[in-house]
Design a protein around this motif. Structure first.
Motif, PDB file in Angstrom:
ATOM      1  N   LEU A 348     -59.742  52.419 -35.204  1.00  0.00           N
ATOM      2  CA  LEU A 348     -58.912  51.325 -34.704  1.00  0.00           C
ATOM      3  C   LEU A 348     -58.134  51.634 -33.616  1.00  0.00           C
ATOM      4  O   LEU A 348     -57.874  50.894 -32.549  1.00  0.00           O
ATOM      5  N   LEU A 349     -57.546  52.927 -33.672  1.00  0.00           N
ATOM      6  CA  LEU A 349     -56.732  53.289 -32.531  1.00  0.00           C
ATOM      7  C   LEU A 349     -57.579  53.441 -31.211  1.00  0.00           C
ATOM      8  O   LEU A 349     -56.749  53.446 -30.275  1.00  0.00           O
ATOM      9  N   MET A 350     -58.767  54.051 -31.484  1.00  0.00           N
ATOM     10  CA  MET A 350     -59.952  54.092 -30.256  1.00  0.00           C
ATOM     11  C   MET A 350     -59.833  52.678 -29.640  1.00  0.00           C
ATOM     12  O   MET A 350     -59.958  52.618 -28.487  1.00  0.00           O
ATOM     13  N   ALA A 351     -60.201  51.813 -30.373  1.00  0.00           N
ATOM     14  CA  ALA A 351     -60.414  50.427 -29.989  1.00  0.00           C
ATOM     15  C   ALA A 351     -59.314  50.076 -29.082  1.00  0.00           C
ATOM     16  O   ALA A 351     -59.485  49.238 -28.058  1.00  0.00           O
ATOM     17  N   PHE A 352     -58.037  50.136 -29.577  1.00  0.00           N
ATOM     18  CA  PHE A 352     -57.045  49.589 -29.097  1.00  0.00           C
ATOM     19  C   PHE A 352     -56.653  50.459 -27.838  1.00  0.00           C
ATOM     20  O   PHE A 352     -56.101  49.872 -26.891  1.00  0.00           O
ATOM     21  N   PHE A 353     -56.801  51.822 -27.749  1.00  0.00           N
ATOM     22  CA  PHE A 353     -56.350  52.552 -26.561  1.00  0.00           C
ATOM     23  C   PHE A 353     -57.395  52.275 -25.217  1.00  0.00           C
ATOM     24  O   PHE A 353     -56.891  52.001 -24.229  1.00  0.00           O
ATOM     25  N   TYR A 354     -58.776  52.205 -25.634  1.00  0.00           N
ATOM     26  CA  TYR A 354     -59.631  51.681 -24.551  1.00  0.00           C
ATOM     27  C   TYR A 354     -59.450  50.162 -24.041  1.00  0.00           C
ATOM     28  O   TYR A 354     -59.801  49.811 -22.962  1.00  0.00           O
ATOM     29  N   THR A 355     -59.160  49.400 -25.172  1.00  0.00           N
ATOM     30  CA  THR A 355     -58.700  48.010 -24.818  1.00  0.00           C
ATOM     31  C   THR A 355     -57.577  47.711 -23.984  1.00  0.00           C
ATOM     32  O   THR A 355     -57.743  47.010 -22.847  1.00  0.00           O
ATOM     33  N   TYR A 356     -56.677  48.525 -23.979  1.00  0.00           N
ATOM     34  CA  TYR A 356     -55.438  48.673 -23.340  1.00  0.00           C
ATOM     35  C   TYR A 356     -55.732  49.057 -21.978  1.00  0.00           C
ATOM     36  O   TYR A 356     -55.275  48.578 -21.117  1.00  0.00           O
ATOM     37  N   LEU A 357     -56.513  50.029 -21.709  1.00  0.00           N
ATOM     38  CA  LEU A 357     -56.876  50.557 -20.495  1.00  0.00           C
ATOM     39  C   LEU A 357     -57.317  49.478 -19.640  1.00  0.00           C
ATOM     40  O   LEU A 357     -57.236  49.376 -18.507  1.00  0.00           O
ATOM     41  N   LEU A 358     -58.526  48.920 -20.350  1.00  0.00           N
ATOM     42  CA  LEU A 358     -59.152  47.888 -19.724  1.00  0.00           C
ATOM     43  C   LEU A 358     -58.345  46.677 -19.246  1.00  0.00           C
ATOM     44  O   LEU A 358     -58.225  46.174 -18.251  1.00  0.00           O
ATOM     45  N   LEU A 359     -57.611  46.164 -20.128  1.00  0.00           N
ATOM     46  CA  LEU A 359     -56.719  45.151 -20.018  1.00  0.00           C
ATOM     47  C   LEU A 359     -55.487  45.404 -18.901  1.00  0.00           C
ATOM     48  O   LEU A 359     -55.153  44.573 -18.054  1.00  0.00           O
ATOM     49  N   SER A 360     -54.879  46.547 -19.030  1.00  0.00           N
ATOM     50  CA  SER A 360     -53.696  46.832 -17.887  1.00  0.00           C
ATOM     51  C   SER A 360     -54.132  47.392 -16.719  1.00  0.00           C
ATOM     52  O   SER A 360     -53.556  47.197 -15.835  1.00  0.00           O
ATOM     53  N   GLN A 361     -55.608  47.987 -16.903  1.00  0.00           N
ATOM     54  CA  GLN A 361     -56.094  48.445 -15.552  1.00  0.00           C
ATOM     55  C   GLN A 361     -55.211  49.826 -15.071  1.00  0.00           C
ATOM     56  O   GLN A 361     -55.026  50.327 -13.894  1.00  0.00           O
ATOM     57  N   ASN A 362     -54.663  50.258 -16.150  1.00  0.00           N
ATOM     58  CA  ASN A 362     -53.790  51.440 -16.021  1.00  0.00           C
ATOM     59  C   ASN A 362     -54.632  52.646 -16.583  1.00  0.00           C
ATOM     60  O   ASN A 362     -54.656  52.882 -17.899  1.00  0.00           O
ATOM     61  N   PHE A 363     -55.387  53.394 -15.713  1.00  0.00           N
ATOM     62  CA  PHE A 363     -56.007  54.456 -16.508  1.00  0.00           C
ATOM     63  C   PHE A 363     -55.392  56.005 -16.465  1.00  0.00           C
ATOM     64  O   PHE A 363     -55.720  56.955 -16.567  1.00  0.00           O
ATOM     65  N   MET A 364     -54.078  55.941 -16.086  1.00  0.00           N
ATOM     66  CA  MET A 364     -53.281  57.083 -15.964  1.00  0.00           C
ATOM     67  C   MET A 364     -53.101  57.804 -17.325  1.00  0.00           C
ATOM     68  O   MET A 364     -53.334  58.994 -17.433  1.00  0.00           O
TER      69      MET A 364
END
Length: 446
Positions: A348-364
């Motif tokens: 679940l944490l991995m799914a949240f993390f990579y979903t967050y990256l895609l939605l925010s477009q913040n790959f920092m």
């Protein structure tokens, strides 16, 4: 402690800042989830920062032991090698012990009811050794050929026969570096309260990608034993490279038959009795890692199940500073259990993390993860006692972060199976997997 807390806050602020470099505005609900995850992982972040600082300090401290040179005396050392169906590598293991040329050595080989040619190989080896007409440093070899009773029973039977002041255990699929015994003993010098010392275990078979993965994992994991050693609290001392003060074993008792990871339980028991434990990064033992995924799964199931049983048995250690120092009882052990909880939630944490990256477009955050992991792996390789041996995995440093996902998946399955066994009150037998031996691998000498 104030410095550690300050550094933790600085590190946490840097990570939090990376997560807030949003290229797109986020809705309130996603922001709340992000904050919740950040807070949830704070204990792991704290442990990581504390261990990183302590490990760095241990690197400087270790130079003191290197400068000591030879031991002031040569105490009697008994090396115990338990074996069950180890025909592939047992002779190389025994020969590596003899080749240490330690001047006051006793080798105790315990055959735990093997059904292959282990007994014949050991008998022939001893006969050849005893046939040497003159060898000033010839080791005394004791051979116990037992009915199968499990590894803990084999170890306990051996302890009844040893004559050494110090006991070293070695797995029958391992290869001992020529300086391993001396470097283990150096850690005991000057403090009678040191009950056990862990050696540096390195995966020696490097012909398959799965072996390279384990080699990288071991380098990464054993680095943090330096931190535990700074607090005299190494609670995982694996039987592949463990040294004990015999007088301490006489006090704390025999290995526990009821826990499959009898070595980890013994480490915890020694700490529970108020003794110190340390780590010798220059006491190297090469081991053969599983060369196929099924074998790796069996190994990790044994480790995971045994560690959970050990935590249950020694639950009184948690948050109990009267038993040991605060680092062990209030940070190391509680976070170790918390990490298992996080492991269950990792999909679940991995799914949240990579979903967050895609939605925010913040790959920092991902770049911070890749950069910090790569730098840490390169640092760990550079300071390892066998850094030249690890040159083959330097190129893997930039992808170490993603390779660890494979290990996490194996650990996740092992945890689920372990919890299932705990609920059903099931036991676990001594696990074995197909081995090919370390004979074809170029292992560095002293």
């Amino acid at each position: 402690m104030a410095i550690v807390i300050l550094l933790y806050l600085i590190t946490g602020a840097a990570v939090f800042f990376a997560f807030n470099l949003d290229a797109k505005p986020l809705n309130e609900e996603l922001l709340q989830w992000r904050t919740a995850v950040f807070i949830m992982l704070a204990p792991i972040t704290l442990k990581f920062v504390v261990q990183l600082i302590a490990a760095a300090l241990h690197v400087f401290k270790q130079r003191h032991y290197r400068s000591q040179g030879l031991l002031e005396r040569t105490p009697r050392v008994s090396v115990i090698v338990p074996a069950w169906n180890e025909e592939v590598g047992i002779i190389s293991t025994l020969q590596s012990v003899i080749d240490t040329r330690y001047g006051n050595l006793e080798l105790v080989v315990v055959n735990d009811g093997s059904t292959d040619s282990t007994h014949t190989l050991i008998s022939d080896f001893i006969a050849r050794h005893d046939a040497l007409v003159f060898d000033a440093q010839k080791a005394n070899i004791v051979y116990l050929n037992l009915v199968n009773g499990g590894k803990a029973n084999a170890m306990n039977q051996a302890l009844q026969q040893v004559s050494g002041e110090f006991i070293i255990t070695l797995d029958a699929d391992s290869y001992m570096d020529p300086q391993a015994i001396v470097n283990l003993l150096k850690q005991f010098d000057g403090d009678d309260q040191i009950g056990a010392v862990a050696g540096n275990v390195i995966v020696g078979n490097r012909t398959k990608p799965i072996a390279l993965l384990q080699q990288l994992e071991y380098v990464y994991g054993f680095f943090f034993k330096r931190a535990d050693a700074m607090f005299n609290s190494v609670y995982v001392i694996g039987g592949a490279a463990a040294a004990y003060r015999k007088s301490v074993l006489d006090i704390v008792g025999n290995f526990d038959h009821g826990i499959i990871t009898e070595d980890i339980e013994m480490s915890m028991r020694i700490l529970a009795h108020g003794y110190k434990t340390r780590y010798a990064p220059d006491a190297v033992v090469f081991t053969e890692g599983p060369s196929e995924w099924k074998g790796l799964g069996k190994q990790r199931l044994r480790w995971k199940f045994g560690r959970l049983l050990t935590f249950i048995k020694h639950k009184s250690m948690f948050f109990n500073v009267s038993k040991a120092n605060a680092y062990l009882t209030c940070l190391l052990l509680p976070v170790a259990v918390f990490v298992e909880v996080v492991l269950l939630l990792q999909p679940l944490l991995m799914a949240f993390f990579y979903t967050y990256l895609l939605l925010s477009q913040n790959f920092m955050p991902l770049l911070v993860l890749i950069g910090s992991m790569s730098a840490l792996v390169l640092l760990q390789i550079s300071i390892d006692a066998k850094s030249h041996f690890h040159r083959n995995i330097v190129i893997l440093a930039p992808i170490a972060w993603i390779m660890m996902y494979a290990i996490d998946w194996v650990e996740f399955k092992a945890l689920c199976r372990s919890l299932k066994k705990l609920v059903r009150r099931q036991t676990l037998e001594w696990q074995v997997w197909q081995r090919v031996g370390l004979g074809n691998n170029k292992l560095p000498q002293a």
